[in-house]
Every structure is written in structure tokens, then in C-alpha cells.
Design a protein around this motif. Structure first.
Motif, PDB file in Angstrom:
ATOM      1  N   PHE A  48       0.944  -1.015   0.013  1.00 42.74           N
ATOM      2  CA  PHE A  48      -0.032   0.128   0.063  1.00 42.74           C
ATOM      3  C   PHE A  48       0.997   1.212   0.180  1.00 42.74           C
ATOM      4  O   PHE A  48       2.092   1.300   0.742  1.00 42.74           O
ATOM      5  N   ALA A  49       0.323   2.275  -0.728  1.00 37.39           N
ATOM      6  CA  ALA A  49       1.190   3.604  -0.731  1.00 37.39           C
ATOM      7  C   ALA A  49       0.112   4.710  -0.745  1.00 37.39           C
ATOM      8  O   ALA A  49      -0.829   4.714  -1.315  1.00 37.39           O
ATOM      9  N   PRO A  50       0.271   5.594   0.378  1.00 36.17           N
ATOM     10  CA  PRO A  50      -0.503   6.807   0.301  1.00 36.17           C
ATOM     11  C   PRO A  50      -0.314   7.466  -0.767  1.00 36.17           C
ATOM     12  O   PRO A  50       0.754   7.928  -1.454  1.00 36.17           O
ATOM     13  N   TYR A  51      -1.467   8.384  -1.286  1.00 39.64           N
ATOM     14  CA  TYR A  51      -1.423   9.452  -2.203  1.00 39.64           C
ATOM     15  C   TYR A  51      -2.134  10.706  -1.941  1.00 39.64           C
ATOM     16  O   TYR A  51      -3.330  10.515  -1.022  1.00 39.64           O
ATOM     17  N   PHE A  52      -2.078  11.944  -2.426  1.00 38.85           N
ATOM     18  CA  PHE A  52      -2.920  12.895  -2.336  1.00 38.85           C
ATOM     19  C   PHE A  52      -2.842  13.895  -3.592  1.00 38.85           C
ATOM     20  O   PHE A  52      -1.794  13.675  -4.448  1.00 38.85           O
ATOM     21  N   GLY A  53      -3.655  14.602  -3.718  1.00 35.81           N
ATOM     22  CA  GLY A  53      -3.893  15.565  -4.944  1.00 35.81           C
ATOM     23  C   GLY A  53      -4.662  16.589  -4.945  1.00 35.81           C
ATOM     24  O   GLY A  53      -5.444  16.851  -4.133  1.00 35.81           O
ATOM     25  N   ALA A  54      -4.422  17.381  -5.946  1.00 35.01           N
ATOM     26  CA  ALA A  54      -5.218  18.540  -6.323  1.00 35.01           C
ATOM     27  C   ALA A  54      -5.467  18.670  -7.809  1.00 35.01           C
ATOM     28  O   ALA A  54      -4.950  18.216  -8.812  1.00 35.01           O
ATOM     29  N   GLY A  55      -6.696  19.579  -8.174  1.00 33.72           N
ATOM     30  CA  GLY A  55      -6.850  19.396  -9.485  1.00 33.72           C
ATOM     31  C   GLY A  55      -7.921  20.741  -9.921  1.00 33.72           C
ATOM     32  O   GLY A  55      -8.502  21.491  -8.921  1.00 33.72           O
ATOM     33  N   VAL A  56      -7.917  21.101 -11.047  1.00 30.21           N
ATOM     34  CA  VAL A  56      -8.625  22.199 -11.439  1.00 30.21           C
ATOM     35  C   VAL A  56      -9.740  21.837 -12.488  1.00 30.21           C
ATOM     36  O   VAL A  56      -9.174  20.926 -13.513  1.00 30.21           O
ATOM     37  N   GLY A  57     -11.171  21.792 -12.458  1.00 28.75           N
ATOM     38  CA  GLY A  57     -12.083  21.370 -13.434  1.00 28.75           C
ATOM     39  C   GLY A  57     -12.878  22.346 -14.284  1.00 28.75           C
ATOM     40  O   GLY A  57     -13.129  23.598 -13.649  1.00 28.75           O
ATOM     41  N   TYR A  58     -13.427  21.886 -15.277  1.00 34.12           N
ATOM     42  CA  TYR A  58     -14.250  22.701 -16.048  1.00 34.12           C
ATOM     43  C   TYR A  58     -15.425  21.932 -16.543  1.00 34.12           C
ATOM     44  O   TYR A  58     -15.325  20.685 -17.043  1.00 34.12           O
ATOM     45  N   ALA A  62      -7.635  19.136 -14.710  1.00 36.83           N
ATOM     46  CA  ALA A  62      -6.279  18.891 -14.679  1.00 36.83           C
ATOM     47  C   ALA A  62      -5.698  18.717 -13.413  1.00 36.83           C
ATOM     48  O   ALA A  62      -6.352  19.083 -12.398  1.00 36.83           O
ATOM     49  N   LYS A  63      -4.979  17.542 -13.242  1.00 43.56           N
ATOM     50  CA  LYS A  63      -4.713  16.968 -11.972  1.00 43.56           C
ATOM     51  C   LYS A  63      -3.157  16.702 -11.739  1.00 43.56           C
ATOM     52  O   LYS A  63      -2.430  16.556 -12.507  1.00 43.56           O
ATOM     53  N   TYR A  64      -2.753  16.831 -10.648  1.00 45.82           N
ATOM     54  CA  TYR A  64      -1.552  16.397  -9.908  1.00 45.82           C
ATOM     55  C   TYR A  64      -1.843  15.568  -8.864  1.00 45.82           C
ATOM     56  O   TYR A  64      -2.553  15.831  -8.080  1.00 45.82           O
ATOM     57  N   ARG A  65      -0.981  14.629  -8.786  1.00 43.81           N
ATOM     58  CA  ARG A  65      -0.961  13.624  -7.362  1.00 43.81           C
ATOM     59  C   ARG A  65       0.441  13.225  -7.123  1.00 43.81           C
ATOM     60  O   ARG A  65       1.368  13.193  -7.821  1.00 43.81           O
ATOM     61  N   TRP A  74       1.143  14.268 -13.445  1.00 45.18           N
ATOM     62  CA  TRP A  74       0.421  15.415 -13.978  1.00 45.18           C
ATOM     63  C   TRP A  74      -0.347  14.949 -15.209  1.00 45.18           C
ATOM     64  O   TRP A  74       0.063  14.207 -16.065  1.00 45.18           O
ATOM     65  N   GLY A  75      -1.760  15.407 -15.114  1.00 45.19           N
ATOM     66  CA  GLY A  75      -2.568  14.616 -16.326  1.00 45.19           C
ATOM     67  C   GLY A  75      -3.729  15.580 -16.566  1.00 45.19           C
ATOM     68  O   GLY A  75      -4.121  16.455 -15.826  1.00 45.19           O
ATOM     69  N   LEU A  76      -4.389  14.875 -17.394  1.00 44.41           N
ATOM     70  CA  LEU A  76      -5.884  15.466 -17.576  1.00 44.41           C
ATOM     71  C   LEU A  76      -6.777  14.235 -17.508  1.00 44.41           C
ATOM     72  O   LEU A  76      -6.587  13.057 -17.970  1.00 44.41           O
ATOM     73  N   GLU A  77      -7.876  14.460 -16.976  1.00 50.50           N
ATOM     74  CA  GLU A  77      -8.942  13.457 -16.849  1.00 50.50           C
ATOM     75  C   GLU A  77     -10.339  13.932 -17.296  1.00 50.50           C
ATOM     76  O   GLU A  77     -10.728  15.074 -17.096  1.00 50.50           O
ATOM     77  N   LEU A  78     -10.989  13.002 -17.930  1.00 50.29           N
ATOM     78  CA  LEU A  78     -12.506  13.632 -18.441  1.00 50.29           C
ATOM     79  C   LEU A  78     -13.415  12.615 -17.637  1.00 50.29           C
ATOM     80  O   LEU A  78     -13.060  11.382 -17.750  1.00 50.29           O
ATOM     81  N   SER A  79     -14.347  12.959 -17.190  1.00 46.97           N
ATOM     82  CA  SER A  79     -15.415  12.213 -16.374  1.00 46.97           C
ATOM     83  C   SER A  79     -16.745  12.444 -16.828  1.00 46.97           C
ATOM     84  O   SER A  79     -17.131  13.652 -17.265  1.00 46.97           O
ATOM     85  N   TYR A  80     -17.735  11.755 -16.741  1.00 43.05           N
ATOM     86  CA  TYR A  80     -19.144  11.908 -17.085  1.00 43.05           C
ATOM     87  C   TYR A  80     -19.758  11.388 -15.967  1.00 43.05           C
ATOM     88  O   TYR A  80     -19.955  10.111 -15.419  1.00 43.05           O
ATOM     89  N   ARG A  81     -20.731  12.203 -15.664  1.00 44.64           N
ATOM     90  CA  ARG A  81     -21.876  12.018 -14.492  1.00 44.64           C
ATOM     91  C   ARG A  81     -23.357  11.747 -15.320  1.00 44.64           C
ATOM     92  O   ARG A  81     -23.753  12.400 -15.984  1.00 44.64           O
ATOM     93  N   PHE A  82     -23.770  10.438 -14.701  1.00 44.20           N
ATOM     94  CA  PHE A  82     -24.962   9.845 -15.208  1.00 44.20           C
ATOM     95  C   PHE A  82     -26.031  10.754 -14.902  1.00 44.20           C
ATOM     96  O   PHE A  82     -26.266  11.471 -14.051  1.00 44.20           O
ATOM     97  N   GLY A  83     -27.211  10.858 -15.880  1.00 43.41           N
ATOM     98  CA  GLY A  83     -28.415  11.325 -15.763  1.00 43.41           C
ATOM     99  C   GLY A  83     -28.275  12.872 -16.472  1.00 43.41           C
ATOM    100  O   GLY A  83     -27.643  12.926 -17.106  1.00 43.41           O
ATOM    101  N   ALA A  84     -29.530  13.436 -15.986  1.00 37.93           N
ATOM    102  CA  ALA A  84     -29.750  14.925 -16.444  1.00 37.93           C
ATOM    103  C   ALA A  84     -30.169  15.637 -15.245  1.00 37.93           C
ATOM    104  O   ALA A  84     -30.674  15.283 -14.496  1.00 37.93           O
ATOM    105  N   ALA A  85     -29.560  17.027 -15.515  1.00 41.45           N
ATOM    106  CA  ALA A  85     -30.005  17.967 -14.353  1.00 41.45           C
ATOM    107  C   ALA A  85     -31.517  18.078 -14.412  1.00 41.45           C
ATOM    108  O   ALA A  85     -32.138  18.339 -15.338  1.00 41.45           O
ATOM    109  N   ALA A  86     -31.829  18.025 -13.061  1.00 37.06           N
ATOM    110  CA  ALA A  86     -33.402  18.580 -12.885  1.00 37.06           C
ATOM    111  C   ALA A  86     -33.831  19.894 -13.633  1.00 37.06           C
ATOM    112  O   ALA A  86     -33.040  20.774 -13.365  1.00 37.06           O
ATOM    113  N   ALA A  87     -34.981  19.805 -14.432  1.00 39.15           N
ATOM    114  CA  ALA A  87     -35.489  21.023 -15.091  1.00 39.15           C
ATOM    115  C   ALA A  87     -35.834  22.130 -13.931  1.00 39.15           C
ATOM    116  O   ALA A  87     -36.238  21.600 -12.959  1.00 39.15           O
ATOM    117  N   ALA A  88     -35.589  23.104 -14.032  1.00 39.69           N
ATOM    118  CA  ALA A  88     -36.079  24.355 -12.993  1.00 39.69           C
ATOM    119  C   ALA A  88     -37.728  24.243 -13.173  1.00 39.69           C
ATOM    120  O   ALA A  88     -38.114  24.372 -14.224  1.00 39.69           O
TER     121      ALA A  88
END
Length: 374
Positions: free
Chosen positions: A144-154, A164-167, A191-205
Motif C-alpha cells: 500500500f502507498a498513500p497518495y494525495f492530489g489537487a485539480g482544477v475542473g471545467y 487538470a490533475k496533480y498527484r 500530472w495529467g488530464l481527466e475526463l469524467s461523465y456524471r450519469f443522468g440529467a440535471a433536473a429542470a427548474a
């Protein structure tokens, strides 16, 4: 890691990313679940700083669950790439890969930007091939190895997010003992880039209901009935109206002068000289077939009132009979009534008064309507 391996790993990332939108095509609401993949570069500290060469390419895939808008957990698999180095005459070819589990914090910035931080542990496998002259050794170690990181997302959309990720990985060591000619001790920066997809659709106002403003009742024609109930919107102000705002009409009675039909004292016989006046009335009725007429008989105040009442009835009947039988006026349009001495037109007991009061009046009722005024 050679070029062929790098291409295979890159292909895995591209394929996984291209399938992300399909994974949630049936979802109807934005769920807490998301998946993603990343690609970046990695540097192993200590083992290849001075006399070695890193294969910098690293990749990962992951799935996560957001407990709320700010906090979640993430499970993944990461390949940190390989490093080649020579130390004390011993060549090494090592790579690290393994499963990760960590916690993720997210801080939204503005409309679509966000910051993130993460920390967790990697259950890694370190594989190394060592050679010293004619002696070679290959081994694999898990730890086992510990890790930590930070990122900026859009967020491109409510579902698709690029980060954009740093670990930083600590203690990527082996404990190979006799298997290793020289043990490996390393840390790692990614250092790298990550692309993620969250399932579903935002509830309409939810639609905002328009405020209901009670309209002030309006009475455009000032007839006392508001426009929403007024079926006759242009009624003159002087007319009386019903509950629907329409003019109330009434039949108008008017007295028709038939001339001076006088009777002898105590007589109900119509003298021939007065037929002209009766004919005039008949002609008027014939021109207006919707009109009706009341023949009213009157008597002078001579004798007993009871007798005079009967006498006035006979006088009225006599004129009515002439209208019907001689001039053809329908019986249904002619009525006759006697009023005795109750309606004199000349007061007193003089001869002239008595003569004037022995008379016949024709009261014609028209079918014409006339508005009732206020």
C-alpha cells in the motif's frame, strides 16, 4: 514501457472515453454516480534522477459516487508507467500499477469552474527486472502507498467534466529481500488530464407560476352590470337594465281620441252621426294589427251609481260591437268595460258637465316596446 505498450494504453483511454455518453443514455435525472479516465505523465523520484530514463506516460480509469455537491468517494485503477535506470552497475526496468480508493472534495467556482482535492491509498504492484552482468532477477511486490492530489475542473455540460490533475504518491518501495539485487525505494509525481461523465440529467427548474392579479371590475356603459356579465355592452345610461345588462322594455298604453261620441240621457244607443269616429278608430287598428283596444264607457252623475255603472257597460259594449261586426276588427283585440261615474272629465252637476261625462274613450294598447327609463 515500449512504444507498443504506450499505444495500447492510450487506445484503452480513448475507447473508454468515447463510451461514456452511452452509459447514461437512459438516465432521467442527474445521479451521484460518475465514471472517467485520465492520461498524463509521471516521474519516479530517487530511482531515475541522475542515471536513468522514465517512460513518462501514465493512465487511469475510475468510478465515483458523490455524497453531496462537495464530497465523494472514488475507486480506480492506475498505471504509473515505467522507469529504466542503472545503479552501481545494476540495470533496472520497473513499473507500478494498482487499484486506488480515495476521498474527493470539490469546491465550485463560478458557473462551471471548480477546484478539487483528494487523498487515499493505492494497493500497488511493483514489477522490476534487474541485471548485473550475467546475473538477472525479476520479481513482483504488492503493498500500500498513500497518495494525495489537487485539480482544477471545467464542466462543458452538467454531465461532462475535464480536470487538470496533480498527484503525489509516497513509499512506492519493494521488500523483495533476496529476490532483489538492489531494493527499490521511490516516490512519484503525476500530472495529467481527466475526463469524467456524471450519469443522468440535471433536473429542470420548476416553472415560476405567474402572479395572479385580480382585475378591477369594469362597467364600460355605466349600467350597473360589470362587463364580464354584461350581455348588452352598449346600453344607454338612461335605460333600466336586467341582471344581464340589457334594457328592460314595457308595452305602452296610449289613449286614442275617437271624437265626441255622446249618448242621450239614460241611453246606450250609438247615434249614426258618430260612426265616422268609430270608423277612424277601426282604420287605425287595421293599419296596426298588433294593437288591441279597450272601449271604456262612462256615465254622468245623475241617478244611482249602481245603475250608471251598468249603463256605462252597455255603452262600451255597443261601440265594441260596431268595431267587430261592422268594421271587422277581431273580437280578440277588443275589450269593453264600464266605469260609471268614477272617472268624470268635467266636475259639477251642470247640464254641460253631465253631457261631457256621458262619453266613450278608446284606450289603445300597442305591441311596440318602449325602454323603461331610470
Amino acid at each position: 514501457m515500449d512504444l507498443e505498450k504506450m499505444m495500447k494504453n492510450t487506445l484503452k483511454v480513448v475507447l473508454l472515453t468515447s463510451m461514456l455518453p452511452l452509459a447514461a443514455s437512459a438516465s432521467q435525472e442527474l445521479t451521484p454516480w460518475y465514471v472517467g479516465a485520465g492520461l498524463g505523465v509521471n516521474n519516479y523520484e530517487h530511482i531515475a534522477t541522475d542515471n536513468g530514463d522514465d517512460n513518462p506516460y501514465a493512465w487511469d480509469i475510475f468510478a465515483g459516487y458523490m455524497f453531496n455537491d462537495y464530497f465523494g468517494a472514488e475507486l480506480g485503477y492506475r498505471d504509473l508507467g515505467s522507469a529504466d535506470w542503472t545503479y552501481a552497475g545494476i540495470s533496472n526496468d520497473a513499473d507500478v500499477k494498482g487499484a486506488t480508493l480515495g476521498l474527493v472534495g470539490v469546491w465550485p467556482l463560478g458557473n462551471r469552474w471548480s477546484l478539487s482535492a483528494e487523498a487515499g491509498a493505492m494497493y500497488y504492484t511493483l514489477e522490476n527486472s534487474q541485471r548485473s552482468g550475467a546475473i538477472s532477477s525479476s520479481y513482483s511486490e504488492n503493498d500500500f502507498a498513500p497518495y494525495f492530489g489537487a485539480g482544477v475542473g471545467y464542466n462543458f455540460t452538467d454531465n461532462l467534466k475535464l480536470q487538470a490533475k496533480y498527484r503525489r504518491y509516497e513509499n512506492l518501495d519493494d521488500n523483495a529481500g533476496a529476490s532483489a539485487i538492489v531494493p527499490v525505494n521511490a516516490d512519484s509525481n503525476y500530472w495529467g488530464l481527466e475526463l469524467s461523465y456524471r450519469f443522468g440529467a440535471a433536473a429542470a427548474a420548476a416553472p415560476v407560476a405567474a402572479a395572479v392579479v385580480a382585475a378591477t371590475p369594469v362597467d364600460s356603459d355605466n349600467d350597473g352590470v360589470y362587463d364580464d356579465k354584461d350581455q348588452c355592452p352598449a346600453t344607454p345610461e338612461t335605460h333600466k337594465v336586467d341582471s344581464t345588462g340589457c334594457t328592460i322594455y314595457e308595452n305602452v298604453k296610449q289613449q286614442e281620441d275617437v271624437g265626441s261620441i255622446q249618448f242621450a240621457n239614460d241611453s246606450a244607443v250609438v247615434k249614426k252621426e258618430y260612426y265616422k269616429s268609430i270608423e277612424k278608430l277601426a282604420n287605425y287598428l287595421n293599419k296596426n294589427p298588433e294593437f288591441t283596444v279597450e272601449i271604456a264607457g262612462h256615465a254622468s252623475n245623475v241617478g244611482k251609481p249602481e245603475y250608471n255603472m251598468v249603463l256605462s257597460d252597455k255603452r262600451a259594449d255597443a261601440v265594441a260591437q260596431i268595431l267587430v261586426e261592422k268594421y271587422g276588427i277581431s273580437q280578440s283585440r277588443v275589450t269593453s268595460n264600464g266605469y260609471g261615474v268614477t272617472k268624470p272629465i268635467v266636475a259639477g252637476d251642470s247640464k254641460e258637465a253631465h253631457a261631457a261625462n256621458r262619453r266613450i274613450e278608446a284606450i289603445v294598447t300597442t305591441s311596440m316596446k318602449q325602454p323603461v327609463l331610470k
